[in-house]
Design a protein around this motif. Structure first.
Motif, PDB file in Angstrom:
ATOM      1  N   THR A   6     -12.685   7.698  17.090  1.00  9.73           N
ATOM      2  CA  THR A   6     -12.266   6.373  17.126  1.00  9.73           C
ATOM      3  C   THR A   6     -10.999   6.328  16.201  1.00  9.73           C
ATOM      4  N   SER A   7      -9.971   5.388  16.728  1.00  7.78           N
ATOM      5  CA  SER A   7      -8.738   5.624  15.908  1.00  7.78           C
ATOM      6  C   SER A   7      -8.905   4.205  14.936  1.00  7.78           C
ATOM      7  N   VAL A   8      -8.125   4.353  13.880  1.00  2.37           N
ATOM      8  CA  VAL A   8      -8.269   3.607  12.885  1.00  2.37           C
ATOM      9  C   VAL A   8      -6.991   2.623  12.841  1.00  2.37           C
ATOM     10  N   ASN A   9      -7.098   1.464  12.992  1.00  3.39           N
ATOM     11  CA  ASN A   9      -6.114   0.469  12.809  1.00  3.39           C
ATOM     12  C   ASN A   9      -5.648   0.178  11.431  1.00  3.39           C
ATOM     13  N   ILE A  10      -4.279   0.488  10.908  1.00  2.00           N
ATOM     14  CA  ILE A  10      -4.039  -0.050   9.558  1.00  2.00           C
ATOM     15  C   ILE A  10      -4.183  -1.096   9.496  1.00  2.00           C
ATOM     16  N   GLY A  11      -3.865  -2.394  10.239  1.00  2.00           N
ATOM     17  CA  GLY A  11      -3.878  -3.736   9.911  1.00  2.00           C
ATOM     18  C   GLY A  11      -5.317  -4.003   9.663  1.00  2.00           C
ATOM     19  N   ASP A  12      -6.393  -3.471  10.324  1.00  4.59           N
ATOM     20  CA  ASP A  12      -7.795  -3.768  10.139  1.00  4.59           C
ATOM     21  C   ASP A  12      -8.101  -3.369   8.664  1.00  4.59           C
ATOM     22  N   VAL A  13      -7.727  -1.988   8.373  1.00  8.85           N
ATOM     23  CA  VAL A  13      -7.970  -1.707   7.010  1.00  8.85           C
ATOM     24  C   VAL A  13      -7.385  -2.580   5.978  1.00  8.85           C
ATOM     25  N   VAL A  14      -6.007  -3.062   6.088  1.00 11.10           N
ATOM     26  CA  VAL A  14      -5.400  -3.838   5.173  1.00 11.10           C
ATOM     27  C   VAL A  14      -6.159  -5.100   5.186  1.00 11.10           C
ATOM     28  N   ALA A  15      -6.490  -5.765   6.114  1.00 12.61           N
ATOM     29  CA  ALA A  15      -7.348  -6.815   6.258  1.00 12.61           C
ATOM     30  C   ALA A  15      -8.637  -6.918   5.644  1.00 12.61           C
ATOM     31  N   THR A  16      -9.479  -5.681   5.721  1.00 12.19           N
ATOM     32  CA  THR A  16     -10.714  -5.731   5.377  1.00 12.19           C
ATOM     33  C   THR A  16     -10.553  -5.653   3.752  1.00 12.19           C
ATOM     34  N   ILE A  17      -9.609  -4.904   2.989  1.00 10.60           N
ATOM     35  CA  ILE A  17      -9.323  -4.760   1.674  1.00 10.60           C
ATOM     36  C   ILE A  17      -8.854  -5.993   0.956  1.00 10.60           C
ATOM     37  N   VAL A  18      -8.132  -6.628   1.753  1.00 12.39           N
ATOM     38  CA  VAL A  18      -7.778  -8.026   1.354  1.00 12.39           C
ATOM     39  C   VAL A  18      -9.068  -9.001   1.326  1.00 12.39           C
ATOM     40  N   MET A  19      -9.716  -9.070   2.296  1.00 12.09           N
ATOM     41  CA  MET A  19     -10.933  -9.823   2.199  1.00 12.09           C
ATOM     42  C   MET A  19     -11.964  -9.608   1.042  1.00 12.09           C
TER      43      MET A  19
END
Length: 80
Positions: A6-19
């Motif tokens: 699976t590919s990792v979306n950097i935006g999803d990672v950043v959003a998860t860290i922020v949350m």
């Protein structure tokens, strides 16, 4: 063209860290406030203990002074 990975979306990672950050900050604040509260309670108890000891010492001094006054009054009555 992926091989099952699976590919990792950097935006999803950043959003998860922020949350997660927004969820962790209140917990940290609660812990800090609780520690400050406990420290204040401990200080207040120690101040109360010191004040009680001071009050006890002052009462003892007052009692000693009263005893001296009684002795002086008794001596003055004997002189008259």
């Amino acid at each position: 063209m992926s091989n099952g990975a699976t590919s990792v979306n950097i935006g999803d990672v950043v959003a998860t860290i922020v949350m997660l950050g927004f969820m962790v900050i209140p917990i940290i604040l609660v812990v800090l406030f609780y520690r400050a509260y406990k420290k204040n309670v401990k200080r207040a108890e120690e101040r109360l203990k010191v004040e009680k000891q001071q009050t006890f010492n002052l009462q003892k001094q007052v009692d000693e002074l009263n005893e001296r006054v009684r002795k002086i009054e008794k001596l003055l009555k004997e002189v008259d």
